[in-house]
Scaffold this motif. Structure first.
Motif, PDB file in Angstrom:
ATOM      1  N   GLU A 155       0.830  -1.205   0.000  1.00 54.19           N
ATOM      2  CA  GLU A 155       0.000   0.000   0.000  1.00 54.19           C
ATOM      3  C   GLU A 155       0.866   1.256   0.000  1.00 54.19           C
ATOM      4  O   GLU A 155       0.587   2.214  -0.740  1.00 54.19           O
ATOM      5  CB  GLU A 155      -0.929  -0.001   1.224  1.00 54.19           C
ATOM      6  CG  GLU A 155      -2.152  -0.896   1.082  1.00 54.19           C
ATOM      7  CD  GLU A 155      -3.138  -0.688   2.217  1.00 54.19           C
ATOM      8  OE1 GLU A 155      -2.749  -0.071   3.242  1.00 54.19           O
ATOM      9  OE2 GLU A 155      -4.288  -1.127   2.081  1.00 54.19           O
ATOM     10  N   GLU A 158       2.417   1.644  -3.431  1.00 56.04           N
ATOM     11  CA  GLU A 158       1.448   2.130  -4.412  1.00 56.04           C
ATOM     12  C   GLU A 158       1.264   3.649  -4.285  1.00 56.04           C
ATOM     13  O   GLU A 158       1.202   4.367  -5.283  1.00 56.04           O
ATOM     14  CB  GLU A 158       0.105   1.420  -4.230  1.00 56.04           C
ATOM     15  CG  GLU A 158       0.098  -0.027  -4.704  1.00 56.04           C
ATOM     16  CD  GLU A 158       0.174  -0.152  -6.215  1.00 56.04           C
ATOM     17  OE1 GLU A 158       0.070   0.882  -6.902  1.00 56.04           O
ATOM     18  OE2 GLU A 158       0.355  -1.271  -6.702  1.00 56.04           O
ATOM     19  N   TRP A 162       2.187   6.358  -7.127  1.00 58.68           N
ATOM     20  CA  TRP A 162       1.175   7.291  -7.620  1.00 58.68           C
ATOM     21  C   TRP A 162       1.666   8.726  -7.489  1.00 58.68           C
ATOM     22  O   TRP A 162       1.504   9.543  -8.395  1.00 58.68           O
ATOM     23  CB  TRP A 162      -0.120   7.098  -6.831  1.00 58.68           C
ATOM     24  CG  TRP A 162      -1.219   8.012  -7.269  1.00 58.68           C
ATOM     25  CD1 TRP A 162      -2.100   7.811  -8.295  1.00 58.68           C
ATOM     26  CD2 TRP A 162      -1.552   9.285  -6.692  1.00 58.68           C
ATOM     27  NE1 TRP A 162      -2.954   8.879  -8.395  1.00 58.68           N
ATOM     28  CE2 TRP A 162      -2.636   9.802  -7.433  1.00 58.68           C
ATOM     29  CE3 TRP A 162      -1.037  10.031  -5.644  1.00 58.68           C
ATOM     30  CZ2 TRP A 162      -3.221  11.028  -7.143  1.00 58.68           C
ATOM     31  CZ3 TRP A 162      -1.609  11.255  -5.354  1.00 58.68           C
ATOM     32  CH2 TRP A 162      -2.690  11.743  -6.096  1.00 58.68           C
ATOM     33  N   SER A 181       1.086  -2.392 -11.328  1.00 65.62           N
ATOM     34  CA  SER A 181       0.611  -1.844 -10.060  1.00 65.62           C
ATOM     35  C   SER A 181      -0.629  -1.002 -10.316  1.00 65.62           C
ATOM     36  O   SER A 181      -0.877  -0.531 -11.437  1.00 65.62           O
ATOM     37  CB  SER A 181       1.701  -0.996  -9.404  1.00 65.62           C
ATOM     38  OG  SER A 181       2.072   0.075 -10.239  1.00 65.62           O
ATOM     39  N   SER A 182      -1.431  -0.808  -9.257  1.00 65.73           N
ATOM     40  CA  SER A 182      -2.701  -0.097  -9.423  1.00 65.73           C
ATOM     41  C   SER A 182      -2.506   1.346  -9.844  1.00 65.73           C
ATOM     42  O   SER A 182      -3.419   1.963 -10.400  1.00 65.73           O
ATOM     43  CB  SER A 182      -3.501  -0.155  -8.113  1.00 65.73           C
ATOM     44  OG  SER A 182      -2.761   0.432  -7.056  1.00 65.73           O
ATOM     45  N   SER A 183      -1.321   1.933  -9.596  1.00 65.25           N
ATOM     46  CA  SER A 183      -1.073   3.317 -10.003  1.00 65.25           C
ATOM     47  C   SER A 183      -1.074   3.480 -11.517  1.00 65.25           C
ATOM     48  O   SER A 183      -1.114   4.610 -12.021  1.00 65.25           O
ATOM     49  CB  SER A 183       0.268   3.791  -9.438  1.00 65.25           C
ATOM     50  OG  SER A 183       1.322   2.915  -9.831  1.00 65.25           O
ATOM     51  N   ALA A 185      -3.477   2.673 -13.487  1.00 65.25           N
ATOM     52  CA  ALA A 185      -4.827   2.946 -13.991  1.00 65.25           C
ATOM     53  C   ALA A 185      -4.977   4.396 -14.445  1.00 65.25           C
ATOM     54  O   ALA A 185      -5.454   4.675 -15.554  1.00 65.25           O
ATOM     55  CB  ALA A 185      -5.861   2.601 -12.912  1.00 65.25           C
ATOM     56  N   SER A 191      -9.579   1.496 -16.374  1.00 67.76           N
ATOM     57  CA  SER A 191      -9.907   0.964 -15.056  1.00 67.76           C
ATOM     58  C   SER A 191      -9.043  -0.255 -14.765  1.00 67.76           C
ATOM     59  O   SER A 191      -8.691  -1.025 -15.670  1.00 67.76           O
ATOM     60  CB  SER A 191     -11.389   0.587 -14.992  1.00 67.76           C
ATOM     61  OG  SER A 191     -11.668  -0.148 -13.823  1.00 67.76           O
ATOM     62  N   ARG A 192      -8.710  -0.442 -13.479  1.00 71.76           N
ATOM     63  CA  ARG A 192      -7.920  -1.601 -13.112  1.00 71.76           C
ATOM     64  C   ARG A 192      -8.679  -2.891 -13.366  1.00 71.76           C
ATOM     65  O   ARG A 192      -8.066  -3.947 -13.556  1.00 71.76           O
ATOM     66  CB  ARG A 192      -7.523  -1.506 -11.637  1.00 71.76           C
ATOM     67  CG  ARG A 192      -6.519  -2.565 -11.232  1.00 71.76           C
ATOM     68  CD  ARG A 192      -6.041  -2.375  -9.818  1.00 71.76           C
ATOM     69  NE  ARG A 192      -5.022  -3.362  -9.483  1.00 71.76           N
ATOM     70  CZ  ARG A 192      -4.420  -3.458  -8.315  1.00 71.76           C
ATOM     71  NH1 ARG A 192      -4.734  -2.614  -7.348  1.00 71.76           N
ATOM     72  NH2 ARG A 192      -3.510  -4.378  -8.079  1.00 71.76           N
ATOM     73  N   ASP A 193     -10.000  -2.829 -13.384  1.00 70.14           N
ATOM     74  CA  ASP A 193     -10.809  -4.026 -13.632  1.00 70.14           C
ATOM     75  C   ASP A 193     -10.988  -4.308 -15.116  1.00 70.14           C
ATOM     76  O   ASP A 193     -11.520  -5.354 -15.486  1.00 70.14           O
ATOM     77  CB  ASP A 193     -12.187  -3.871 -12.979  1.00 70.14           C
ATOM     78  CG  ASP A 193     -12.081  -3.722 -11.456  1.00 70.14           C
ATOM     79  OD1 ASP A 193     -11.147  -4.311 -10.883  1.00 70.14           O
ATOM     80  OD2 ASP A 193     -12.921  -3.016 -10.873  1.00 70.14           O
ATOM     81  N   ASN A 198      -4.067  -5.285 -17.927  1.00 71.57           N
ATOM     82  CA  ASN A 198      -2.880  -6.138 -17.918  1.00 71.57           C
ATOM     83  C   ASN A 198      -2.616  -6.769 -19.283  1.00 71.57           C
ATOM     84  O   ASN A 198      -1.946  -7.800 -19.376  1.00 71.57           O
ATOM     85  CB  ASN A 198      -3.020  -7.245 -16.866  1.00 71.57           C
ATOM     86  CG  ASN A 198      -2.901  -6.713 -15.450  1.00 71.57           C
ATOM     87  OD1 ASN A 198      -2.158  -5.781 -15.196  1.00 71.57           O
ATOM     88  ND2 ASN A 198      -3.647  -7.294 -14.529  1.00 71.57           N
TER      89      ASN A 198
END
Length: 339
Positions: A155, A158, A162, A181-183, A185, A191-193, A198
């Protein structure tokens, strides 16, 4: 006391004995049976000749033996010997049942521990483990605490990525997919989803057409001798905005020198590239204006020398014209700032 019952493990090591247990426990037995059960003339571990009967567990591989000195063997004693052998078998059956129950409890505890290890490897939080085996519970708690620390570290990482306008990535040859990594997005504009988050192919398709070949060439040029690469390129987000990225990667190779894994960071350098382009534009404009000014000075010098009667008059006219141009430039600059 002259009769001896012994339990051997699957390697023929004494683990229980009715006589002199402390002396012989953990030592290899002199007699190692070559078949599941039987009766044989042999010698005790202390060298005394005995008649030994044995039977072997099909589950654990343990061997239960009962030994009687050969000098004591007479007809009235054979029944006693048989009874002793029967007691040994009963003891074996009891130990087998106990081993089965304990083994089942241990195997269940180990399965719980293995599950926690898999969850930790997948970067998931693990739940506390509650089993009859205290040592397994302690290991499970250590895994849970390690998972919590790993989660907290990720966390913080990340947030740092960011804030720096970066994201990390890892490509694996196994599934030809990229884990980011989520950053990523916000930088990629997806969106990460989303499926393309990926996706290696989707990312390359959004690289500016003029930079795609150069990007591919740089990322494919890695070798075991030169495993790293760095490249700047343009990336077009789904909303049409063009970003400048700098990607630094490091490749790992298998025993055949084929790329196995690539890890690295991608940084948003859009602001820096825009500043560099503005600086380049200013340098070109300055160059153009300097050339114009030099041309103007040359023209003034030529004009001042046309009707000058002497060098002193030429100098005066040239100086007056230059000063007049300077005053005009000052007035123009001041009026521009006042608007």
């Amino acid at each position: 006391e002259r009769h001896v019952a012994t339990i051997l493990d699957a390697q023929g090591v004494i683990i229980a004995r009715t006589r002199a247990y402390e002396t012989y426990s953990g030592r290899a037995a002199r007699f190692v049976p070559g078949r599941p059960s039987g009766v044989v003339n042999t010698k005790e571990i202390d060298g005394k000749p005995v008649l030994t009967a044995w039977t072997t567990s099909n589950i654990t591989g343990w061997v239960v033996t009962a030994s009687v000195p050969r000098n004591d063997i007479e007809t009235p004693l054979m029944e006693a010997f048989a009874a002793l052998a029967g007691m040994g078998i009963v003891t074996l059956l009891g130990s087998m049942a106990l081993a089965w129950g304990v083994g089942d409890r241990i195997s269940g505890a180990l399965r719980s521990l293995a599950k926690a290890g898999v969850e930790l490897g997948e970067r998931k939080r693990t739940n506390p483990i509650h089993t009859p085996v205290e040592e397994v519970n302690e290991i499970g708690e250590a895994l849970r605490e390690a998972g919590e620390r790993l989660h907290d570290y990720e966390e913080r990482l990340e947030k740092a990525l960011w804030a720096a306008g970066m994201f990390s990535f890892e490509w694996s040859r196994h599934d030809d997919a990229i884990v980011r990594s989520s950053s990523a997005a916000a930088l990629l504009g997806v969106s990460r989803d989303a499926a393309e988050f990926n996706s290696r192919a989707e990312f390359r398709a959004r690289i500016h057409p003029q930079d795609q070949e150069r990007f591919t060439r740089a990322s494919m040029a890695v070798t075991p001798q030169h495993p790293d690469y760095r490249i700047e390129y343009r990336y077009i987000k789904p909303d049409g905005e063009t970003m400048w990225f700098e990607t630094s990667g490091y490749a790992e190779f298998d025993h055949n020198d084929a790329p196995l894994r690539v890890t690295g960071f991608t940084t948003d350098v859009t602001a820096r590239k825009q500043a560099e382009m503005r600086q380049a534009l200013l340098v070109r404009e300055l160059h153009h204006r300097v050339k114009n000014n030099l041309a103007t000075v040359l023209a003034v010098a030529n004009l001042s020398g046309r009707n000058a009667a002497s060098i002193d008059e030429y100098k005066r006219k040239f100086r007056d014209r230059i000063q007049s141009m300077a005053r005009s430039h000052t007035l123009l600059t001041e009026s521009a700032f006042q608007r």
